[in-house]
Motif scaffolding. Structure first.
Motif, short mmCIF file in Angstrom:
data_model
loop_
_atom_site.label_atom_id
_atom_site.label_comp_id
_atom_site.label_asym_id
_atom_site.label_seq_id
_atom_site.Cartn_x
_atom_site.Cartn_y
_atom_site.Cartn_z
N MET A 97 0.82 -1.22 0.00
CA MET A 97 0.00 0.00 0.00
C MET A 97 0.85 1.26 0.00
SD MET A 97 -2.88 -1.30 2.76
CE MET A 97 -3.70 0.30 2.91
N GLY A 98 2.17 1.10 0.06
CA GLY A 98 3.07 2.25 -0.05
C GLY A 98 3.92 2.55 1.16
N ALA A 99 3.76 1.77 2.23
CA ALA A 99 4.57 1.99 3.42
C ALA A 99 5.99 1.48 3.20
CB ALA A 99 3.95 1.30 4.62
N THR A 100 6.92 2.01 3.98
CA THR A 100 8.31 1.56 3.95
C THR A 100 8.63 0.87 5.27
OG1 THR A 100 8.93 3.44 2.55
CG2 THR A 100 10.72 2.29 3.69
N LEU A 101 9.16 -0.33 5.20
CA LEU A 101 9.54 -1.06 6.41
C LEU A 101 11.00 -0.77 6.74
CD1 LEU A 101 7.81 -4.54 5.77
CD2 LEU A 101 6.83 -2.43 6.69
N VAL A 102 11.23 -0.35 7.98
CA VAL A 102 12.58 0.04 8.40
C VAL A 102 12.96 -0.78 9.63
CG1 VAL A 102 14.03 1.95 9.18
CG2 VAL A 102 12.10 2.41 7.63
N GLU A 103 14.05 -1.53 9.53
CA GLU A 103 14.49 -2.31 10.68
C GLU A 103 15.07 -1.38 11.74
OE1 GLU A 103 18.06 -5.20 11.08
OE2 GLU A 103 16.37 -6.49 10.54
N ILE A 104 14.66 -1.57 12.99
CA ILE A 104 15.14 -0.73 14.08
C ILE A 104 15.57 -1.60 15.25
CG2 ILE A 104 13.72 1.27 13.46
CD1 ILE A 104 11.81 0.44 15.75
N ASP A 105 16.27 -0.98 16.17
CA ASP A 105 16.68 -1.64 17.41
C ASP A 105 15.89 -1.05 18.57
OD1 ASP A 105 18.81 -3.62 17.06
OD2 ASP A 105 19.96 -1.96 16.21
N LEU A 106 15.33 -1.92 19.40
CA LEU A 106 14.79 -1.52 20.70
C LEU A 106 15.55 -2.35 21.73
CD1 LEU A 106 10.95 -1.16 20.01
CD2 LEU A 106 12.60 0.67 20.43
#
Length: 492
Positions: free
Chosen positions: A292-301
């Motif tokens: 749908m147009g979102a961008t997936l960004v890997e992050i650290d928590l």
């Protein structure tokens, strides 16, 4: 008129305002369903049929006169943690079994002003302490998708009532996941707002710095209608924030999924207890959002391993303090024939509180006691700040954060999980409360046993409109939120 329970909130309001049906007819329809179906689900503690019909008749007068507000005449169920004037308010506990509240919680009062019709008070884990709704003096509530499974907790009665179409929407409270987890287990949409967004006045306290009320319904749109009623500053609540409130319904398309940056915490998807079906359904939903147009960004928590121990020091400590007031003297349960004041206190509390509540009071009292306060409670508060900072750092590069709402689907009733197993089941939800952030659950499919799976989206402070908007657009592109359990398809 046999399918009124299949209408969305918007369709109900349109039907009421165009006189396709009356509030009395709609209310009676739900009361009939409760009488016919709730013997199997056990979602309600108290059904207020007489009062509901009186409120419905009053709503019909207003509707006929053309003076109705948006939700006039629409029925609602309230979690039995919200005080209701003249109606029993128990918090799921024996100690409050005889308590008739002399006033309305602000959330309930706002609902009355909006013209909502109260069907009754729904079941919950005692004092909101639990994840299954089995810790209730009134017995366990069943999951409408499979009656041998729990609906989640502590707002399990709210979730089960909506999932079985015994109420169109319901109020819930969330101290460590108690809206999002039962919404996940029952295939619903449930929003935990930013701390301070919804008044806590008249909401029986568990852990005051963590508790927050919110809406539970089938869709983000339905939740938005109830948020328009619930949200806002309240002078009676010192933790309520004086901040402008959005019109959540008109803002449902305000946030575009296109270009939305969704953070994917790698620590969350490597949790040992994460069920394979849950992981697969959540990843499929994220792929859909990406399409749908979102961008997936890997992050650290990086503070993930600290969530459970931090929460289970702070929450019981606050519970220990809040529950001191139940002493058998002023109101609530009192033991029979106490020999002295000490006996009155001890026996009233030991007989009135259930096992889980007693356990958390003891843990909290220990953490606050001399010699341990600095070592446990103060240290937990410092770690809490680090957890908050971890999220704020992540929001510098993403708009929302995605996670499962729970590592598994609904447990079986009587599974007798150990406290450690039960507490670890809250791994994905606790941090949101510790940090005071908003978060939402959206249904995204089923496991191999046809039990619902939920996706959790976590937002930055005051981003309830954004969360509702993203989920609303996802729900325009999918139909998981429209799926109904077999018991919900029954006609009264």
């Amino acid at each position: 008129m046999t399918d009124l329970h299949r209408l969305s909130i918007r369709e109900m309001t349109e039907g009421l305002n165009s006189a396709q049906f009356s509030s009395r007819e709609l209310t009676q329809h739900y009361l009939n369903r409760i009488a016919h179906i709730d013997t199997q689900v056990h979602s309600y503690i108290t059904v207020t049929a007489e009062q509901a019909l009186a409120q419905a008749d009053a709503a019909d007068v207003v509707l006929k006169a053309g003076n109705a507000s948006v939700l006039t005449g629409v029925p609602i169920a309230h979690k039995d943690i919200f005080c209701t004037q003249g109606i029993k308010t128990t918090a799921g506990s024996k100690i409050l079994d005889n308590f008739i509240s002399p006033y309305d919680a602000t959330v309930v009062a706002k609902g009355k002003v909006a013209g909502l019709v109260t069907l009754g008070k729904v079941n919950m884990d005692e004092f909101a302490m639990g994840s299954t709704s089995e810790n209730s003096f009134y017995g366990a509530t069943a999951n409408p998708w499979n009656l041998s499974h729990v609906p989640g907790g502590s707002s399990g009665g709210s979730a089960a009532a909506v999932a079985a179409d015994l109420a169109p929407f319901a109020t819930g409270t969330d101290t460590g996941g108690s809206i999002r987890q039962p919404a996940s287990f029952c295939g619903l949409t449930g929003l935990k707002p930013t701390y301070g967004r919804v008044s806590r006045f008249g909401m029986i306290a568990y852990a005051s710095s963590l508790d927050q009320g919110g809406p539970m319904a089938r869709s983000a749109e339905d939740c938005a209608y109830l948020m328009n009623v619930m949200a806002g500053h309240d002078a009676k609540d010192s933790t309520s924030v004086e901040k402008d409130v959005d019109n959540y319904v008109t803002n449902l398309n305000a946030t575009s999924v296109k270009g939305l940056r969704i953070g994917i915490p790698k620590q969350y998807f490597n949790v040992a207890g994460l069920d394979a079906d849950v992981k697969a359904r959540v990843e499929e939903s994220l792929k859909k959002l990406e399409e749908m147009g979102a961008t997936l960004v890997e992050i650290d928590l990086n503070m993930t391993e600290s969530y459970v121990p931090t929460y289970y020091l702070i929450a019981p400590a606050e519970a220990s303090s809040n529950l001191q007031r139940y002493d058998g003297v002023r109101y609530g349960y009192r033991c029979e024939n106490p020999v002295d004041l000490t006996d009155l206190y001890k026996r009233s509390r030991s007989e009135g509180f259930g096992k889980e509540v007693q356990q958390r009071i003891l843990i909290g009292t220990y953490a606050l006691s001399a010699g341990y306060y600095d070592a446990y409670y103060v240290k937990a508060q410092k770690v809490r700040r680090l957890i908050q900072q971890d999220f704020l750092k992540a929001f510098e590069s993403v708009d929302v954060i995605a996670a499962p709402s729970a590592p598994t689907t609904a447990y079986k009733i009587g599974a007798n999980l150990s406290p450690t197993e039960m507490y670890l089941g809250d791994i994905y939800t606790l941090a949101v409360n510790l940090a005071g952030l908003p978060a939402i659950n959206a249904p995204v499919g089923f496991d191999q046993n046809n039990l619902p799976v939920g996706l959790q989206l976590i937002g930055n402070y005051w981003s309830e409109s954004q969360l509702l908007s993203v989920v609303h657009q996802y729900q325009q592109a999918t139909d998981w939120h429209t799926k109904r359990a077999a018991i919900a398809e029954e006609n009264a």
